[in-house]
Design an enzyme around this catalytic site. Sequence first.
Site, short mmCIF file in Angstrom:
data_model
loop_
_atom_site.label_atom_id
_atom_site.label_comp_id
_atom_site.label_asym_id
_atom_site.label_seq_id
_atom_site.Cartn_x
_atom_site.Cartn_y
_atom_site.Cartn_z
N GLY A 129 0.82 -1.20 0.00
CA GLY A 129 0.00 0.00 0.00
C GLY A 129 0.86 1.25 0.00
N ASP A 151 -0.83 -7.62 7.11
CA ASP A 151 -2.28 -7.50 6.99
C ASP A 151 -2.75 -8.08 5.66
OD1 ASP A 151 -1.16 -5.38 5.50
OD2 ASP A 151 -2.91 -4.10 5.83
N GLU A 164 6.05 -5.95 7.53
CA GLU A 164 5.41 -4.90 8.33
C GLU A 164 5.95 -4.74 9.74
OE1 GLU A 164 2.63 -5.93 4.98
OE2 GLU A 164 3.89 -7.05 6.38
N GLY A 217 0.72 -5.33 0.61
CA GLY A 217 -0.48 -5.31 -0.21
C GLY A 217 -0.30 -5.95 -1.56
#
Length: 360
Positions: free
Chosen positions: A69, A148, A140, A117
């Site tokens: 992201g 995530d 992350e 992402g």
Amino acid sequence: MPSTSDPQTLIERTGTLGRIRLNRPKALNSLTLPMVRDIERALDAFEADPGIGAVLITGEGERGLCAGGDIRMIYDGGRAGSQEPVDFWREEYHLNAHLNRLEKPFVAFMDGIVMGGGGGVSVYASHRIVTERTRFAMPETGIGFFPDVGASWFLTRRRDELGTYAGLTGEPLAAADTIAFGLADSYVPSDRLPDLAENLSRLPASATRAAVSATVSASADAPPPAQVARQHASIDRLFAFDTIEEILDALAKDGSDFAERTLSVLQTKSPLSLKVTLRLLRLGRQETSLEACLEREFAATAAVLRSHDFYEGVRAAVVDKDRNPQWRPARLGDVTPADVAAFFAPSEEPLFAGVEGKET
């Protein structure tokens, strides 16, 4: 090379193949909210089109499919109190669930960098293709966040600890390891990808997943030897614990080169992120749906936007680039149960109606 006025996502039809091309090569095709919306609209159109037999997602440029992201947007938006980070995560996670339930064959060319992402737009594909350039990672914990986009689901489907290792360390995986970790299916040299895309576009619109598999297999080779997966037995033994302290203690006592390297890697990560990540992974292992995992991860993002470590991690990695984050707390022993519990409060606005995770 695309200019700043070029669309961030290129949607097209080639023969019977619906194409989604991420078009931010200078930013390693990192996802923005408009790109997430573009992909959603494209999927809806392709699913409704009887002339489309399969969907293919690729990244423009030669550096990667997608590096994740747009973390700078989340950093700036979070500091400013903007709604955009929340909207981004909400719609991105809905996209992840959509990709997972796509009925038509879905092919992902996981060429080059595939991180965060980027994994979310590829691991749910029915046909996941890696190349000699693939570097897959969920990094992350190194920026004060947690893996995530459903990582607490897709890293926990195997009955081993490979996903625990990948989620905690964030170490990049080359092609063979990405396959060994259950995150990809086939190895195709990168110079064969254009021909493979062309062959896919020539399949009949009624082609089955088996027909797509046969087309992919015709271009595929055996990957180079796996590296990390050679440590499978050690990873299963050293990462089998339910606390980070026990994992670090096992690594410290092991004495092998692999254990020492892994311990050094983990010691650079946010202590709070490590604890939150391990708990997410252990809870995810018990779930029976991706949606339940995404729901829990979305709820946890509210605490991310309030946390010190996320902003400090992005500052050190992306803003100032000094690679020297000052975590708070700095030591695992100073992370309190309340610090971790803050990431597991239910969301006031859930993602999915009627989806409940198991007890957190």
